[in-house]
Design a protein around this motif. Sequence first.
Motif, mmCIF file in Angstrom:
data_model
loop_
_atom_site.group_PDB
_atom_site.id
_atom_site.type_symbol
_atom_site.label_atom_id
_atom_site.label_comp_id
_atom_site.label_asym_id
_atom_site.label_seq_id
_atom_site.Cartn_x
_atom_site.Cartn_y
_atom_site.Cartn_z
ATOM 1 N N GLN A 172 4.542 -19.645 11.128
ATOM 2 C CA GLN A 172 4.671 -19.344 12.424
ATOM 3 C C GLN A 172 5.521 -18.317 12.456
ATOM 4 O O GLN A 172 5.636 -17.359 13.599
ATOM 5 N N GLY A 173 5.901 -17.515 11.358
ATOM 6 C CA GLY A 173 6.538 -16.332 11.239
ATOM 7 C C GLY A 173 7.966 -16.445 11.829
ATOM 8 O O GLY A 173 8.402 -15.325 12.504
ATOM 9 N N ILE A 174 8.890 -17.355 11.747
ATOM 10 C CA ILE A 174 9.990 -17.685 12.409
ATOM 11 C C ILE A 174 11.155 -17.623 11.536
ATOM 12 O O ILE A 174 10.939 -18.301 10.474
ATOM 13 N N ASP A 175 12.022 -16.704 11.832
ATOM 14 C CA ASP A 175 13.324 -16.562 11.239
ATOM 15 C C ASP A 175 13.964 -17.963 11.056
ATOM 16 O O ASP A 175 14.363 -18.684 11.783
ATOM 17 N N PRO A 176 14.272 -18.688 9.769
ATOM 18 C CA PRO A 176 14.687 -19.914 9.535
ATOM 19 C C PRO A 176 16.159 -20.031 10.207
ATOM 20 O O PRO A 176 16.677 -21.181 10.429
ATOM 21 N N SER A 177 16.926 -18.814 10.256
ATOM 22 C CA SER A 177 18.377 -18.879 10.880
ATOM 23 C C SER A 177 18.359 -18.868 12.506
ATOM 24 O O SER A 177 19.307 -19.032 12.798
ATOM 25 N N LEU A 178 17.197 -18.967 12.953
ATOM 26 C CA LEU A 178 17.224 -18.869 14.462
ATOM 27 C C LEU A 178 17.932 -20.048 14.897
ATOM 28 O O LEU A 178 17.372 -21.175 14.496
ATOM 29 N N PRO A 179 18.866 -19.896 15.966
ATOM 30 C CA PRO A 179 19.210 -21.275 16.447
ATOM 31 C C PRO A 179 18.222 -22.008 17.447
ATOM 32 O O PRO A 179 17.429 -21.258 17.852
ATOM 33 N N GLY A 180 18.399 -23.179 17.163
ATOM 34 C CA GLY A 180 17.387 -23.988 18.093
ATOM 35 C C GLY A 180 17.369 -23.375 19.459
ATOM 36 O O GLY A 180 16.231 -23.430 20.178
ATOM 37 N N ARG A 181 18.468 -23.179 20.170
ATOM 38 C CA ARG A 181 18.417 -22.873 21.745
ATOM 39 C C ARG A 181 17.825 -21.436 21.804
ATOM 40 O O ARG A 181 17.530 -20.942 22.897
ATOM 41 N N ALA A 182 17.542 -20.720 20.639
ATOM 42 C CA ALA A 182 16.946 -19.316 20.882
ATOM 43 C C ALA A 182 15.210 -19.521 20.363
ATOM 44 O O ALA A 182 14.759 -18.435 20.856
ATOM 45 N N LEU A 183 15.027 -20.688 20.116
ATOM 46 C CA LEU A 183 13.558 -20.967 19.751
ATOM 47 C C LEU A 183 12.865 -20.914 21.280
ATOM 48 O O LEU A 183 13.330 -21.579 22.385
ATOM 49 N N THR A 184 11.577 -20.334 21.410
ATOM 50 C CA THR A 184 10.755 -20.405 22.703
ATOM 51 C C THR A 184 10.033 -21.721 22.574
ATOM 52 O O THR A 184 9.837 -22.368 21.602
ATOM 53 N N ALA A 185 9.887 -22.240 23.825
ATOM 54 C CA ALA A 185 8.843 -23.306 23.868
ATOM 55 C C ALA A 185 7.802 -23.342 23.327
ATOM 56 O O ALA A 185 7.015 -24.230 22.502
ATOM 57 N N GLU A 186 6.944 -21.973 23.365
ATOM 58 C CA GLU A 186 5.927 -21.617 22.826
ATOM 59 C C GLU A 186 6.034 -21.912 21.049
ATOM 60 O O GLU A 186 4.925 -22.307 20.596
ATOM 61 N N GLN A 187 6.943 -21.299 20.607
ATOM 62 C CA GLN A 187 7.235 -21.506 19.102
ATOM 63 C C GLN A 187 7.356 -22.947 18.750
ATOM 64 O O GLN A 187 6.621 -23.403 17.674
ATOM 65 N N TRP A 188 8.191 -23.716 19.408
ATOM 66 C CA TRP A 188 8.264 -25.066 19.302
ATOM 67 C C TRP A 188 6.927 -25.744 19.251
ATOM 68 O O TRP A 188 6.551 -26.598 18.220
ATOM 69 N N TRP A 189 5.940 -25.517 20.406
ATOM 70 C CA TRP A 189 4.841 -26.340 20.166
ATOM 71 C C TRP A 189 3.854 -25.693 19.316
ATOM 72 O O TRP A 189 3.050 -26.851 18.815
ATOM 73 N N ALA A 190 4.107 -24.681 18.923
ATOM 74 C CA ALA A 190 3.087 -24.275 17.717
ATOM 75 C C ALA A 190 3.530 -24.800 16.532
ATOM 76 O O ALA A 190 2.594 -25.378 15.581
ATOM 77 N N ILE A 191 4.935 -25.171 16.336
ATOM 78 C CA ILE A 191 5.271 -25.671 15.043
ATOM 79 C C ILE A 191 4.898 -27.041 15.008
ATOM 80 O O ILE A 191 4.452 -27.577 13.975
ATOM 81 N N TRP A 192 5.126 -27.655 16.168
ATOM 82 C CA TRP A 192 4.673 -29.103 16.248
ATOM 83 C C TRP A 192 3.220 -29.496 15.715
ATOM 84 O O TRP A 192 2.772 -30.181 14.916
ATOM 85 N N ALA A 193 2.512 -28.600 16.339
ATOM 86 C CA ALA A 193 0.906 -28.605 16.146
ATOM 87 C C ALA A 193 0.532 -28.487 14.716
ATOM 88 O O ALA A 193 -0.300 -29.015 14.014
ATOM 89 N N ASP A 194 1.329 -27.324 14.134
ATOM 90 C CA ASP A 194 1.174 -26.980 12.771
ATOM 91 C C ASP A 194 1.489 -28.342 11.851
ATOM 92 O O ASP A 194 0.793 -28.730 11.042
ATOM 93 N N LEU A 195 2.857 -28.776 12.092
ATOM 94 C CA LEU A 195 3.155 -30.155 11.429
ATOM 95 C C LEU A 195 2.102 -31.102 11.577
ATOM 96 O O LEU A 195 1.981 -32.012 10.263
ATOM 97 N N VAL A 196 1.659 -31.541 12.682
ATOM 98 C CA VAL A 196 0.686 -32.469 12.816
ATOM 99 C C VAL A 196 -0.547 -32.225 11.861
ATOM 100 O O VAL A 196 -1.088 -33.334 11.198
#
Length: 270
Positions: A172-196
């Motif tokens: 997902q091209g996401i910096d591992p150090s990014l705080p959770g609260r800085a993650l966008t909803a779009e990024q989270w749902w992409a992470i979730w779909a990818d994990l599934v």
Amino acid sequence: MPEGHTIHRLAAEHLRMFGGRALRAESPQGRFADGARQLDGRVLDGADAYGKHLLLRFEDERLLHIHLGLYGTYTFGPVPAPEPKGLVRLRLAGAAEFADLRGPAACELLEPGEVKVLLDRLGADPLRADADPERAWRRISRSRTSIAALLLDQAVVAGPGNVYRAEVLFRQGIDPSLPGRALTAEQWWAIWADLVSLMREGVATGRIDTVRPEHTPEAMGRPPRVDDHGGEVYVYRRAGLPCLLCGTEVRTERLVGRNLFWCPTCQAGR
């Protein structure tokens, strides 16, 4: 430590071998002797997985909880079973097959109330139809903790471990150090779909493959990965090697007791 797809495979394997059958149970090691006596002769009614927890349900509501932890392993085979080798915590045997459990972090009988306490403290499991990823997002979106650490917190997301954590953040091209609260909803749902998607494939194949079709060894003309973990991955255990996509050296560091792997270019902002 086995990741969640392995535990779901173990649940299915127990149902295949023992479901609906009365089992012989013993504890050659002796550390689960009383529990084995209570299970001996009982019928296995069901097997389920929640994150990294295996739950075997026997008749009269006896429920066996197993967590493999770092060192737990299973051995399966046909009966008659050989003399136990090593510290076998629990041996279950049916008419045709047996299962030996060694070195688990937990092997215990739980009452229904205790099972509820266990499950209530677990986060959303990408492999379960009843998962609540919205609940996970509420916790992540309020947290100052890095997304890399949050993905290993089983109270937030249950099942993914170090491999899936590193690989889904890379994909997902996401910096591992990014705080959770800085993650966008779009990024989270992409992470979730990818994990599934990735974890379902892991259940089907019994290994973790995370590279897209265009990045396989055959497509890229590169040697296949050789590692006791198995599977084709982008960054996991590839520290010091060039990123498969950009050529930047893959980096690693310790985070919450585990090795984190990432590409500082593909996961910009590090």
